[in-house]
Design a protein around this motif. Structure first.
Motif, mmCIF file in Angstrom:
data_model
loop_
_atom_site.group_PDB
_atom_site.id
_atom_site.type_symbol
_atom_site.label_atom_id
_atom_site.label_comp_id
_atom_site.label_asym_id
_atom_site.label_seq_id
_atom_site.Cartn_x
_atom_site.Cartn_y
_atom_site.Cartn_z
ATOM 1 N N GLU A 55 75.345 39.872 87.763
ATOM 2 C CA GLU A 55 76.618 40.596 87.902
ATOM 3 C C GLU A 55 76.430 42.109 88.005
ATOM 4 O O GLU A 55 77.170 42.896 87.410
ATOM 5 N N TYR A 91 75.695 43.037 95.959
ATOM 6 C CA TYR A 91 76.016 42.282 94.741
ATOM 7 C C TYR A 91 74.768 41.518 94.318
ATOM 8 O O TYR A 91 74.368 40.552 94.964
ATOM 9 N N PRO A 114 86.483 50.207 93.117
ATOM 10 C CA PRO A 114 85.051 50.062 93.413
ATOM 11 C C PRO A 114 84.144 51.052 92.704
ATOM 12 O O PRO A 114 82.923 50.902 92.754
ATOM 13 N N ARG A 128 77.469 48.275 99.832
ATOM 14 C CA ARG A 128 77.391 47.718 98.482
ATOM 15 C C ARG A 128 76.594 46.417 98.498
ATOM 16 O O ARG A 128 76.719 45.611 99.419
ATOM 17 N N ILE A 185 75.108 38.883 100.175
ATOM 18 C CA ILE A 185 75.335 39.701 98.978
ATOM 19 C C ILE A 185 75.752 41.117 99.350
ATOM 20 O O ILE A 185 75.842 41.991 98.481
ATOM 21 N N GLU A 187 78.220 44.124 101.317
ATOM 22 C CA GLU A 187 79.606 44.456 101.648
ATOM 23 C C GLU A 187 79.647 45.864 102.236
ATOM 24 O O GLU A 187 79.050 46.795 101.710
ATOM 25 N N ARG A 194 82.177 41.399 104.543
ATOM 26 C CA ARG A 194 81.315 40.848 103.504
ATOM 27 C C ARG A 194 80.395 39.789 104.104
ATOM 28 O O ARG A 194 80.850 38.888 104.819
ATOM 29 N N ARG A 207 77.470 49.250 89.033
ATOM 30 C CA ARG A 207 78.432 48.616 88.131
ATOM 31 C C ARG A 207 77.794 47.335 87.591
ATOM 32 O O ARG A 207 77.212 46.560 88.338
ATOM 33 N N TRP A 208 77.935 47.124 86.289
ATOM 34 C CA TRP A 208 77.324 45.954 85.640
ATOM 35 C C TRP A 208 78.382 45.283 84.777
ATOM 36 O O TRP A 208 78.872 45.849 83.815
ATOM 37 N N GLU A 226 76.229 45.430 90.595
ATOM 38 C CA GLU A 226 76.560 45.983 91.899
ATOM 39 C C GLU A 226 75.855 47.329 92.066
ATOM 40 O O GLU A 226 75.851 48.149 91.145
#
Length: 376
Positions: free
Chosen positions: A283, A279, A118, A277, A239, A241, A236, A326-327, A285
């Motif tokens: 794409e 999303y 992650p 998190r 979008i 988490e 989850r 993160r991408w 995060e």
């Protein structure tokens, strides 16, 4: 839960990845060493899986990992095992033998793959980098199974063997490989997880032991043994988490810094993290995480530690706030970045001989990594 690189639909599967990172840190030598920055954050692996017949699989991965001052660069087998599995009802029952990775928590078995963990730095309260060699790679056997239930699946493992250690452990725990070396000893664990589209729960117990052999009279021969429980949960929704993992257990030390006739030293530590998190489109995060570790739950503020050792209390605990992103630029490229605000230094190396002149109570770290994966 074990996340495999491989598909069972083909006799051969070949794939791998390469990742290059950068870390900058203030008021610490953790990862960066004597410099404030390090580009020596390189990971790569090439993995192959072969099914010579229906129930037999042979899998191996050759990996390279250089992680600043924590891991010197070098190529090693990440895993190398033979596996027999058979379908039982709607599930699978199997056994593997050889070199494999443990199943502690959600991310241990895939912690070295940028695409399946992650963040760049995993929560150190559960997945410590300084002690990874004493827990991660196991030489032995693993009995496992997967069963469909409640619109999801239960995945379990029972593993026995010995840990596979390198000189990285000598440096990270003792400060130098010239002082002595750690040897492989026994390991056994049990892990069970349930997962469906929205929930994931897990429970792990492991008992890992390494022995120490000094080269000079500065330290004593002995061993370190970890006996830990890890409870994991993930929810989850839409979008969003939320992930949390909690670890509790004992660290038992014979020798090393104590004379051979002294009583065994035992501390009961705890560690946990909370990860939120999102999303997002394209794409992307975003996450925020709080990670806490305490060496001895009966000495949470470290005052007894300071009185006993003469070291600052902050070497007995750590609070780490992380903000990261993160991408996935496409299916093969991943760009990740994160910033850590940290109080304490219980997982800053070297563990046995910490140096207050090189490690502050409050410190920070920035990490950046670009990764690429491929498959045939």
């Amino acid at each position: 839960m074990h996340v495999s690189f491989f598909s069972y639909s083909s006799e051969w599967q070949l794939n791998g990845f390469v990742g290059q990172g950068f870390i900058a840190a203030d008021d610490t030598q953790f990862v960066v060493g004597e410099d404030d920055t390090s580009f020596n954050i390189t990971e790569a692996a090439f993995a192959v899986s072969w099914k010579p017949m229906e129930h037999i699989r042979i899998a191996s991965a050759l990996s390279y990992r250089q992680w600043g001052s924590l891991a010197e660069g070098g190529a090693n087998f990440d895993y190398l095992f033979v596996e027999y599995s058979h379908q039982v009802g709607d599930g699978i029952l199997g056994i593997r033998g050889g070199l494999f990775k443990n199943e502690t928590g959600f991310y241990s078995s895939t912690r070295d793959v940028p695409f399946t963990r992650p963040s760049i730095m995993l929560p150190q309260s559960i997945y410590s980098d300084y002690f990874r060699d004493a827990q991660l790679h196991i030489e032995g056997g693993d009995l496992f199974g997967m069963h469909q239930i409640w619109n999801g699946a239960i995945d379990w493992h029972v593993s026995v063997g010995k840990v596979d250690v390198t000189e990285d452990l000598d440096r990270n725990v003792m400060g130098s490989e010239k002082l002595g070396c750690f040897g492989s000893e026994r390991y056994y664990s049990g892990d069970i997880e349930f997962q469906n589209d929205n929930l994931r729960f897990g429970l792990t117990y492991y008992d890992a032991e390494v022995s120490y052999h000094p080269y000079e009279e500065t330290y004593y021969p002995g061993d370190i043994r970890l006996k830990n429980w890890v409870v994991s949960g993930q929810l989850r929704y839409w979008i969003l988490e939320f992930t949390a993992e909690y670890m509790t257990g004992d660290r038992l030390i014979n020798g090393l810094v104590f004379p051979p006739m002294a009583d065994e030293f035992v501390d009961s530590g705890i560690g946990y993290y909370l990860d939120f998190r999102a999303y997002l489109p394209h794409e992307v995060e975003l996450f925020v995480r709080f990670d806490k570790h305490i060496d001895d739950k009966d000495d949470a503020d470290g005052k007894e530690f300071e009185a006993t050792t003469g070291l600052p209390a902050y070497f007995s605990y750590t609070d780490d706030w992380t903000l990261g992103a993160r991408w996935f630029l496409n299916s093969d490229w991943l760009l990740a970045a994160e910033f850590h605000w940290v109080e304490g230094a219980s997982w800053v190396t070297p563990i046995v001989a910490p140096d207050p002149s090189k490690q502050s109570k409050h410190w920070s770290m920035f990490a950046l990594q670009l990764s690429y994966r491929f498959q045939w």
